[in-house]
Structure formats: structure tokens, C-alpha cells
Motif scaffolding. Structure first.
Motif, PDB file in Angstrom:
ATOM      1  N   LEU A  57     -14.229  -4.903 -54.000  1.00  0.00           N
ATOM      2  CA  LEU A  57     -14.518  -5.014 -52.576  1.00  0.00           C
ATOM      3  C   LEU A  57     -15.920  -5.569 -52.337  1.00  0.00           C
ATOM      4  CD1 LEU A  57     -12.947  -1.700 -51.178  1.00  0.00           C
ATOM      5  CD2 LEU A  57     -12.181  -4.036 -50.723  1.00  0.00           C
ATOM      6  N   VAL A  58     -16.878  -5.107 -53.115  1.00  0.00           N
ATOM      7  CA  VAL A  58     -18.248  -5.616 -52.987  1.00  0.00           C
ATOM      8  C   VAL A  58     -18.279  -7.113 -53.253  1.00  0.00           C
ATOM      9  CG1 VAL A  58     -20.573  -5.538 -53.976  1.00  0.00           C
ATOM     10  CG2 VAL A  58     -19.334  -3.405 -53.545  1.00  0.00           C
ATOM     11  N   GLU A  59     -17.595  -7.538 -54.302  1.00  0.00           N
ATOM     12  CA  GLU A  59     -17.555  -8.960 -54.640  1.00  0.00           C
ATOM     13  C   GLU A  59     -16.818  -9.763 -53.569  1.00  0.00           C
ATOM     14  OE1 GLU A  59     -18.024 -12.495 -56.974  1.00  0.00           O
ATOM     15  OE2 GLU A  59     -19.032 -10.552 -56.932  1.00  0.00           O
ATOM     16  N   ALA A  60     -15.711  -9.219 -53.086  1.00  0.00           N
ATOM     17  CA  ALA A  60     -14.918  -9.936 -52.082  1.00  0.00           C
ATOM     18  C   ALA A  60     -15.706 -10.142 -50.793  1.00  0.00           C
ATOM     19  CB  ALA A  60     -13.628  -9.168 -51.799  1.00  0.00           C
ATOM     20  N   LEU A  61     -16.407  -9.106 -50.355  1.00  0.00           N
ATOM     21  CA  LEU A  61     -17.194  -9.209 -49.128  1.00  0.00           C
ATOM     22  C   LEU A  61     -18.391 -10.132 -49.299  1.00  0.00           C
ATOM     23  CD1 LEU A  61     -16.842  -5.474 -48.134  1.00  0.00           C
ATOM     24  CD2 LEU A  61     -16.144  -7.391 -46.704  1.00  0.00           C
ATOM     25  N   ALA A  62     -18.929 -10.180 -50.508  1.00  0.00           N
ATOM     26  CA  ALA A  62     -20.018 -11.124 -50.780  1.00  0.00           C
ATOM     27  C   ALA A  62     -19.506 -12.557 -50.715  1.00  0.00           C
ATOM     28  CB  ALA A  62     -20.629 -10.832 -52.157  1.00  0.00           C
ATOM     29  N   ARG A  63     -18.321 -12.791 -51.232  1.00  0.00           N
ATOM     30  CA  ARG A  63     -17.758 -14.152 -51.206  1.00  0.00           C
ATOM     31  C   ARG A  63     -17.331 -14.561 -49.794  1.00  0.00           C
ATOM     32  NH1 ARG A  63     -13.893 -14.988 -56.556  1.00  0.00           N
ATOM     33  NH2 ARG A  63     -15.305 -14.019 -58.092  1.00  0.00           N
ATOM     34  N   ASP A  64     -16.741 -13.642 -49.074  1.00  0.00           N
ATOM     35  CA  ASP A  64     -16.233 -13.987 -47.746  1.00  0.00           C
ATOM     36  C   ASP A  64     -17.343 -14.146 -46.719  1.00  0.00           C
ATOM     37  OD1 ASP A  64     -13.550 -14.028 -48.490  1.00  0.00           O
ATOM     38  OD2 ASP A  64     -13.252 -11.898 -48.066  1.00  0.00           O
ATOM     39  N   LEU A  65     -18.334 -13.246 -46.770  1.00  0.00           N
ATOM     40  CA  LEU A  65     -19.333 -13.196 -45.704  1.00  0.00           C
ATOM     41  C   LEU A  65     -20.770 -13.080 -46.199  1.00  0.00           C
ATOM     42  CD1 LEU A  65     -17.231 -10.749 -43.565  1.00  0.00           C
ATOM     43  CD2 LEU A  65     -18.028 -12.941 -42.677  1.00  0.00           C
ATOM     44  N   HIS A  66     -20.950 -13.131 -47.522  1.00  0.00           N
ATOM     45  CA  HIS A  66     -22.283 -12.948 -48.103  1.00  0.00           C
ATOM     46  C   HIS A  66     -22.874 -11.602 -47.673  1.00  0.00           C
ATOM     47  CE1 HIS A  66     -26.633 -13.899 -48.983  1.00  0.00           C
ATOM     48  NE2 HIS A  66     -26.025 -14.312 -50.094  1.00  0.00           N
ATOM     49  N   LYS A  67     -22.055 -10.593 -47.587  1.00  0.00           N
ATOM     50  CA  LYS A  67     -22.540  -9.273 -47.187  1.00  0.00           C
ATOM     51  C   LYS A  67     -23.329  -8.651 -48.325  1.00  0.00           C
ATOM     52  CE  LYS A  67     -19.420  -7.811 -43.542  1.00  0.00           C
ATOM     53  NZ  LYS A  67     -19.026  -6.638 -42.762  1.00  0.00           N
ATOM     54  N   GLY A  68     -24.461  -8.043 -47.964  1.00  0.00           N
ATOM     55  CA  GLY A  68     -25.254  -7.325 -48.945  1.00  0.00           C
ATOM     56  C   GLY A  68     -24.630  -5.984 -49.276  1.00  0.00           C
ATOM     57  N   ALA A  69     -25.108  -5.387 -50.375  1.00  0.00           N
ATOM     58  CA  ALA A  69     -24.531  -4.138 -50.851  1.00  0.00           C
ATOM     59  C   ALA A  69     -24.699  -3.013 -49.831  1.00  0.00           C
ATOM     60  CB  ALA A  69     -25.153  -3.742 -52.180  1.00  0.00           C
ATOM     61  N   PHE A  70     -25.872  -2.942 -49.191  1.00  0.00           N
ATOM     62  CA  PHE A  70     -26.118  -1.853 -48.235  1.00  0.00           C
ATOM     63  C   PHE A  70     -25.102  -1.908 -47.099  1.00  0.00           C
ATOM     64  CE2 PHE A  70     -27.998  -0.051 -44.420  1.00  0.00           C
ATOM     65  CZ  PHE A  70     -28.497   1.163 -44.877  1.00  0.00           C
ATOM     66  N   GLU A  71     -24.942  -3.070 -46.485  1.00  0.00           N
ATOM     67  CA  GLU A  71     -24.014  -3.190 -45.375  1.00  0.00           C
ATOM     68  C   GLU A  71     -22.577  -3.018 -45.830  1.00  0.00           C
ATOM     69  OE1 GLU A  71     -22.649  -6.653 -42.294  1.00  0.00           O
ATOM     70  OE2 GLU A  71     -24.808  -6.378 -42.579  1.00  0.00           O
ATOM     71  N   THR A  72     -22.248  -3.489 -47.025  1.00  0.00           N
ATOM     72  CA  THR A  72     -20.886  -3.353 -47.545  1.00  0.00           C
ATOM     73  C   THR A  72     -20.494  -1.889 -47.680  1.00  0.00           C
ATOM     74  OG1 THR A  72     -20.848  -5.476 -48.691  1.00  0.00           O
ATOM     75  CG2 THR A  72     -19.433  -3.746 -49.568  1.00  0.00           C
ATOM     76  N   PHE A  73     -21.425  -1.084 -48.189  1.00  0.00           N
ATOM     77  CA  PHE A  73     -21.099   0.324 -48.364  1.00  0.00           C
ATOM     78  C   PHE A  73     -21.138   1.082 -47.034  1.00  0.00           C
ATOM     79  CE2 PHE A  73     -21.892  -0.544 -52.847  1.00  0.00           C
ATOM     80  CZ  PHE A  73     -20.874   0.184 -53.443  1.00  0.00           C
ATOM     81  N   THR A  74     -22.198   0.890 -46.262  1.00  0.00           N
ATOM     82  CA  THR A  74     -22.346   1.690 -45.042  1.00  0.00           C
ATOM     83  C   THR A  74     -21.324   1.335 -43.972  1.00  0.00           C
ATOM     84  OG1 THR A  74     -24.027   0.149 -44.199  1.00  0.00           O
ATOM     85  CG2 THR A  74     -24.799   2.073 -45.430  1.00  0.00           C
ATOM     86  N   ALA A  75     -21.028   0.040 -43.821  1.00  0.00           N
ATOM     87  CA  ALA A  75     -20.169  -0.392 -42.713  1.00  0.00           C
ATOM     88  C   ALA A  75     -18.729  -0.658 -43.127  1.00  0.00           C
ATOM     89  CB  ALA A  75     -20.751  -1.652 -42.069  1.00  0.00           C
ATOM     90  N   GLU A  76     -18.452  -0.646 -44.414  1.00  0.00           N
ATOM     91  CA  GLU A  76     -17.090  -0.958 -44.873  1.00  0.00           C
ATOM     92  C   GLU A  76     -16.524   0.157 -45.762  1.00  0.00           C
ATOM     93  OE1 GLU A  76     -15.402  -3.577 -43.881  1.00  0.00           O
ATOM     94  OE2 GLU A  76     -16.701  -5.307 -43.595  1.00  0.00           O
ATOM     95  N   ILE A  77     -17.040   0.269 -46.986  1.00  0.00           N
ATOM     96  CA  ILE A  77     -16.422   1.171 -47.969  1.00  0.00           C
ATOM     97  C   ILE A  77     -16.628   2.636 -47.609  1.00  0.00           C
ATOM     98  CG2 ILE A  77     -16.431   1.879 -50.385  1.00  0.00           C
ATOM     99  CD1 ILE A  77     -17.216  -1.012 -51.101  1.00  0.00           C
TER     100      ILE A  77
END
Length: 529
Positions: A57-77
Motif C-alpha cells: 500500500l505504501v508503494e502503491a500510494l507513492a506511485r499513484d500520488l507520490h504520497k509520503g509515509a506519514f500521510e499514507t499511514f495517518t490518512a490511509e492505512i
């Protein structure tokens, strides 16, 4: 990018979609999803599947939207996992029959209750900007409520969509929950099917297509849309806090957030200070520039990039901060644009940017700010009021919106258990927390009439003419008004004596003395206790 291997995105065959829906309807009719134990177990398995595919999921969100780890965890996972835990911990209580309040005594004899029934087969259409949160979030509520679900993630975040499908197939019962992938043809085919509710997150334009398709079968819809959300800033606001909080809300996910402010309506006397504080905050957030930051997202695709660029190219305003772009990298710098008081029809105001553009429109006073806010969008998804309590109260009273945050940017939208949704053309229906369960639940009123009540119920049976049954019926349930013909509330004599019908100082003193006398009498009556 890391070496994490992601599953491929494959379109679901449109020919397969009707059979998928039919299979899920048969499952629902079989009552497989009815027991709360089954729902809880499915949600728990989903939780651990998300944990097991965290790196993907971290990799997918980085590829799709260049989301950083902090935002990926707090706002998604983490957000999604917290939602699962909250739903499972409370589901048994929510699903119980509920006793209605304020039921007349005679009606209590038939044991009135409210049963929580699942709606049936649910279609959830997710959005690209928070692909995990805005897809799994509604689905979690639909599962908790006991429905079968088809999830259609956004094809604009294909890597995230593919990982979500893998997660669902690894954890959930395939006869109850299915992920359908695709774009317009697949979505159109889905909308042609019969559903018991459709939950859609996305643009107002697409929502109209969804609503029209749903209307053919009288299918209820929940629409989570966007809005040209105003932030209103008065002279009494703390400009440093205004700048940091609104910049935070407009740079999260590169401004691709439906509830971020679309414009700032600021008192003209504080505009220059606000611009300076925005510049300071921008340097604090991204010391090496937003383009070089792992914490700043990219625009989702070239079409969205071109749309935002066109809005900026068309503005009558002056860029006072930012403005750089790179189409190859889908990068748009946080950009502050200063408009003139005459630019109410500017491209940055009449359209939703859904990007990191921050137009500021100077206003003469608070009254003008409220008037302009209502003119730009009568029912935005959010309103953001900065100022004194009296000023922010006035803003809330003078505007409408799905939600509001006082002295902050969209904080009301990030409290997981607070009902979230729009009003008017910013959406309909709410979800999150218990509201997610209620969103996909039919509150079914049920009574049970015992046989021994037949003599009491004889009053409802004909013949009526020439009898006193109407009088008997009225005695059983007709409520008497507690107000007079002028609309004033009636009060009893004792209450009138205690209040003397007034709040004046002299009568207030008499009232206090009267109460003291009553207290003495009561003590004497109770033996001095």
C-alpha cells in the motif's frame, strides 16, 4: 521507488458484472451476512490483510500520488484500521433492537422496537485522492451493517486499486464482497444493475450521472462530493495560526482534498500580513522546496495537471508566492494568488481547484465576507472561520455547509467518529464511525400485539356512527396542547407563582424567598432532616 512488487491492474469484464451482482444478491437472501459474528470476523480478517500488505500500500500510494509515509499511514492505512477496530468493538451494541423514546403508555403494550436491518446489496464507488480511505471506509460500514458489497475503486489510482483487490480477495468471503476494476464502461455497467444503495465519492458532475442511474430503480444514494469551500479571516484572527493551518490543509495531498479551502476571504487590512506568514510557513514546511520534499504529493495525472494549470493561467490575480510547475513530474508548487475585490468571477473562485492553489480575495468587512461566501457556493462541504468567538459564531449563523472548523482547516473532517458529509450540491448522507453503520442500515419499526389486548382494541373496529368510540379513542392518545392560540406556552399555577411570570430583580428576590419558605416547610414535614 522501492523493490516492492505490486499486482497488475486488470479491468473486470463487463459481461461478468451482472453475474457478480446476482451472486451477491443470492448470498444476501441466504442471510449469510446477517449474524454479527460473521460481520465482525470478516472485518477482523480485513484488518490483518491490510497489515500484511502494508508495504504494498505504501508503494502503491507513492506511485499513484507520490504520497509520503506519514500521510499514507495517518490518512490511509492507520485511519482504515482504526475504523475497523471501532466498528468491531461497537457493532454488537449498535445492531441490537432499540426501544423508541416518548412512546405513549397505551402503545407500549405492543412492545414497539426498532430493528437494525441491512439494506441488501451495496455498490461503493471510491475516489482517487485517498484511494484506500475513501474506498475501504464506506465498505467497512456496509459490511458492519450486514450487507453484501461490490467495491469499485478509482481507476485513476490503479496501483492502489490493484492492491485493494488483492487484500479483499485474500481476506473476505468472495460470495459476499467483490472488487470490480475498470473505468467508464465498467462503471456504467455497474450502474445499470439493481442495487439497494449506492455510495459514491467524487465530483459533482459524475454524481449527477450516478444519481440519474439510481433514480431509474429508486435506489437510495449517498453522495460525498466536493465544494468551493471558503475560509473567512477577520482582523482579530492570529495570522500566523491562519497561515500554518490553512497551508496545512491546502498542501495535504497537494491540495487534492475535497474539504480544503478553495479560497480565503480575508479582511483587506490583514492581507499583506497573511501573505508574509504564508511565506514563512511554506519555508518551515518545506525547507528545501516542495518539489524536493518527500512529504509533498504530485497531481494524480496529466489531465488534472492541465486543468489546474489552465485555471492559474486564466486568473486575473497576481501570483505572490510559488507558481512553479513541472508537467513531466506532475508537480505544482503551492501557489498564493492575490485577487482584487472586483474579481469575484475569477477562474480560481468559480471553479474548485482541487490542487495547491491558494487565492486570497480581500473584503471590506465580515458582512461582505459572508455575502461573498454564500454567493460563491451556497452549500460548500466546509466553512473555515478565523476570528473572535462572536465573529465565528456570526459566520456559522450566516452560512451553510456540510461541516465547519473554527480557527482551523477541515479539522472536523479528520475526526474519525464524527459524522461526515455534505449538504445540497456538496453531497447527501453522512458516514464515519456509527454513522457508517447507520448509513447502510434500515431502521425497521416493529410492534407485537398480544391477544389479550383485543378488548382494548375494540374501539378501532366499526361500527363508529352512533357510538362514543371517537371519544374513547381520543382519551387513549390525543395530546393536549401546552400552548395558547397566540403561540405562547401555557404554564401551571405553581410554576407561575415560582417565577411570577417575570425575571425582574424584585420578583426574583420574592421568588427566592418563596423557595426558601417552601424549603423550611419541607424540612419541618420531614422531621427536620
Amino acid at each position: 521507488m522501492t523493490s516492492v512488487k505490486l499486482p497488475d491492474f486488470h479491468h473486470t469484464s463487463v459481461e461478468e458484472i451482472p453475474s457478480i451482482v446476482s451472486r451477491l444478491r443470492k448470498t444476501f437472501i441466504s442471510q449469510k451476512t446477517r449474524p454479527t459474528d460473521f460481520r465482525i470476523k470478516q472485518l477482523r480478517k480485513l484488518y490483518w490483510a491490510i497489515a500484511d500488505h502494508e508495504k504494498e500500500l505504501v508503494e502503491a500510494l507513492a506511485r499513484d500520488l507520490h504520497k509520503g509515509a506519514f500521510e499514507t499511514f495517518t490518512a490511509e492505512i492507520n485511519w482504515t484500521q482504526n475504523d475497523i477496530v471501532f466498528q468491531t468493538q461497537n457493532l454488537e451494541r449498535w445492531a441490537r433492537d432499540e426501544k423508541p423514546a416518548d412512546i405513549a403508555f397505551t402503545n407500549r403494550l405492543v412492545s414497539p422496537r426498532i430493528r437494525k436491518d441491512p439494506l441488501g446489496v451495496i455498490l461503493v464507488i471510491g475516489a482517487f485522492n485517498f484511494p484506500v480511505n475513501l474506498s475501504f471506509g464506506p465498505m467497512i460500514g456496509a459490511i458492519a451493517a450486514g450487507n453484501t458489497v461490490v467495491l469499485k475503486p478509482s481507476e485513476q489510482s490503479p496501483n492502489s486499486a490493484a492492491v485493494m483487490q488483492k487484500i479483499m480477495e485474500s481476506a473476505l468471503d468472495p460470495d459476499c464482497y467483490v472488487c470490480v476494476q475498470g473505468a467508464i464502461p465498467e462503471t456504467s455497467t455497474l450502474l445499470e444493475q439493481r442495487w439497494d444503495k449506492i455510495f459514491f465519492t467524487g465530483s459533482e458532475r459524475t454524481a449527477k450521472v450516478v444519481a440519474q442511474a439510481a433514480a431509474k430503480n429508486l435506489t437510495p444514494v449517498a453522495l460525498e462530493l466536493g465544494g468551493r469551500n471558503p475560509a473567512i479571516v477577520t482582523k482579530k484572527a492570529d495570522m500566523r495560526l491562519v497561515a500554518r493551518r490553512l497551508l496545512w490543509s491546502k498542501t495535504m495531498n497537494a491540495g487534492q482534498v475535497c474539504i480544503s479551502q478553495n479560497c480565503i476571504l480575508a479582511d483587506k487590512d490583514v492581507v499583506s500580513t497573511l501573505v508574509k506568514e504564508l511565506e514563512v510557513a511554506l519555508k518551515e514546511f518545506y525547507p528545501n522546496g516542495a518539489k524536493n520534499s518527500d512529504d509533498f504529493s504530485k497531481i494524480v495525472n496529466e489531465r488534472s495537471f492541465d486543468r489546474i494549470k489552465k485555471m492559474l493561467d486564466s486568473t486575473k490575480g497576481r501570483i505572490v508566492l510559488g507558481g512553479s510547475m513541472d508537467r513531466d513530474q506532475l508537480f505544482i508548487e503551492p501557489t498564493v494568488v492575490l485577487l482584487s475585490e472586483k474579481d469575484k468571477d475569477d477562474s480560481l473562485l468559480v471553479e474548485e481547484s482541487f490542487g495547491p492553489l491558494i487565492p486570497i480575495l480581500p473584503v471590506d468587512d465580515l458582512d461582505q465576507a459572508i455575502a461573498v461566501a454564500n454567493e460563491l457556493h451556497e452549500t460548500p462541504l466546509g466553512v473555515y472561520a478565523f476570528g473572535s468567538k462572536a465573529e465565528t459564531d456570526k459566520i456559522l449563523a450566516g452560512t451553510r455547509s456540510g461541516g465547519a472548523s473554527i480557527n482551523d482547516g477541515f479539522f472536523h473532517g479528520i475526526i474519525p467518529n464524527l459524522p461526515f458529509g455534505g449538504v445540497g450540491d456538496s453531497g447527501t448522507g453522512v458516514y464515519r464511525g456509527k454513522a457508517s453503520f447507520d448509513c447502510f442500515t434500515h431502521h425497521r419499526s416493529i410492534t407485537s400485539t398480544p391477544g389479550w389486548m383485543e378488548s382494548l382494541l375494540a374501539v378501532r373496529y366499526p361500527p363508529f356512527a352512533g357510538t362514543n368510540k371517537l371519544q374513547q379513542f381520543n382519551k387513549m392518545g390525543l395530546l393536549k396542547p401546552d400552548f395558547d392560540r397566540e403561540g405562547n406556552r401555557k404554564v401551571g399555577m405553581l410554576w407561575w407563582l415560582l417565577t411570577l411570570g417575570s425575571g425582574s430583580a424584585s420578583r426574583g428576590a420574592f421568588r427566592a424567598a418563596l423557595l426558601a419558605g417552601i424549603s423550611v416547610v419541607l424540612k419541618m414535614y420531614l422531621g427536620g432532616k
